[in-house]
Design a protein around this motif. Structure first.
Motif, mmCIF file in Angstrom:
data_model
loop_
_atom_site.group_PDB
_atom_site.id
_atom_site.type_symbol
_atom_site.label_atom_id
_atom_site.label_comp_id
_atom_site.label_asym_id
_atom_site.label_seq_id
_atom_site.Cartn_x
_atom_site.Cartn_y
_atom_site.Cartn_z
ATOM 1 N N TYR A 1 -5.056 6.652 0.893
ATOM 2 C CA TYR A 1 -4.329 5.470 0.427
ATOM 3 C C TYR A 1 -4.462 5.295 -1.081
ATOM 4 O O TYR A 1 -5.379 5.832 -1.706
ATOM 5 C CB TYR A 1 -4.839 4.226 1.154
ATOM 6 N N SER A 2 -3.561 4.532 -1.651
ATOM 7 C CA SER A 2 -3.520 4.307 -3.098
ATOM 8 C C SER A 2 -4.786 3.636 -3.621
ATOM 9 O O SER A 2 -5.110 3.774 -4.798
ATOM 10 C CB SER A 2 -2.287 3.487 -3.480
ATOM 11 N N ASP A 3 -5.520 2.939 -2.762
ATOM 12 C CA ASP A 3 -6.769 2.305 -3.200
ATOM 13 C C ASP A 3 -7.969 3.238 -3.068
ATOM 14 O O ASP A 3 -9.109 2.843 -3.295
ATOM 15 C CB ASP A 3 -7.017 1.004 -2.421
ATOM 16 N N LYS B 1 0.828 -1.191 0.000
ATOM 17 C CA LYS B 1 0.000 0.000 0.000
ATOM 18 C C LYS B 1 0.866 1.245 0.000
ATOM 19 O O LYS B 1 1.896 1.289 0.651
ATOM 20 C CB LYS B 1 -0.879 -0.002 1.249
#
Length: 177
Positions: free
Chosen positions: A80-82, A57
């Motif tokens: 976060y990247s998501d 992550k």
């Protein structure tokens, strides 16, 4: 043969307990004063790597930091990247002689910090949600002030003494507006 195994276990046990003391960095410059560095707005970029080194992550954090006397507040907002987000608010207390304590909702008990020279070492247990469970994970967190704007951070996560992964962060202090 039994003696061999006992010696081997003792050696690995001592090896696992050894670590660098924060006093090793006492002469390093610039000196990290938490109250000075964590004051105003900071950005941090980081990543979590599992024990194999795979980046699991990535994230960006905006931190609003302020102090009243010996008590500081760090309001951290993670993206976060998501696409998920998270907020963590730390309350830091300066005890004197480079020692600090910290509290946050996800921290189990009290975080313990010690600063010397350009380094700060935090140790704490974080209640970490993973899927539908929460795990109490030990953090050994080292921060190193590079200059008046940049600080690097490396945290080792473990459970029962077994390394789970690492978090790496780069903090950049924004110019006052």
């Amino acid at each position: 043969m039994k003696r061999f195994w006992l010696i081997l276990v003792a050696v690995f046990g001592l090896w696992g307990c050894s670590s660098v003391n924060v006093d090793h960095y006492r002469a390093e410059q610039p000196v990290l004063e938490l109250r000075d560095y964590f004051d105003g707005t900071l950005d941090a970029w980081g990543m979590f790597q599992d024990r194999s080194g795979k980046v699991v992550k990535r994230f960006h954090v905006v931190i609003e930091a302020s102090w009243q006397g010996a008590v500081g507040t760090l309001d951290e907002r993670f993206t976060y990247s998501d696409g998920s987000t998270q907020r963590r608010v730390w309350t830091l207390t300066r005890l004197g002689e480079g020692r600090y304590t910290g509290r946050a909702d996800e921290v189990v008990g009290v975080a313990s910090g010690e600063a010397a020279g350009n380094a700060l070492r935090w140790r704490y247990v974080l209640a970490l949600p993973v899927d539908d469970k929460v795990y109490n994970v030990d953090f050994d967190d080292w921060m190193f002030l590079m200059d008046d704007k940049v600080m690097l951070n490396r945290s080792v996560m473990s459970k029962f003494g077994f390394r789970l992964g690492e978090v790496t962060l780069s903090f950049v202090k924004r110019a006052p507006q």
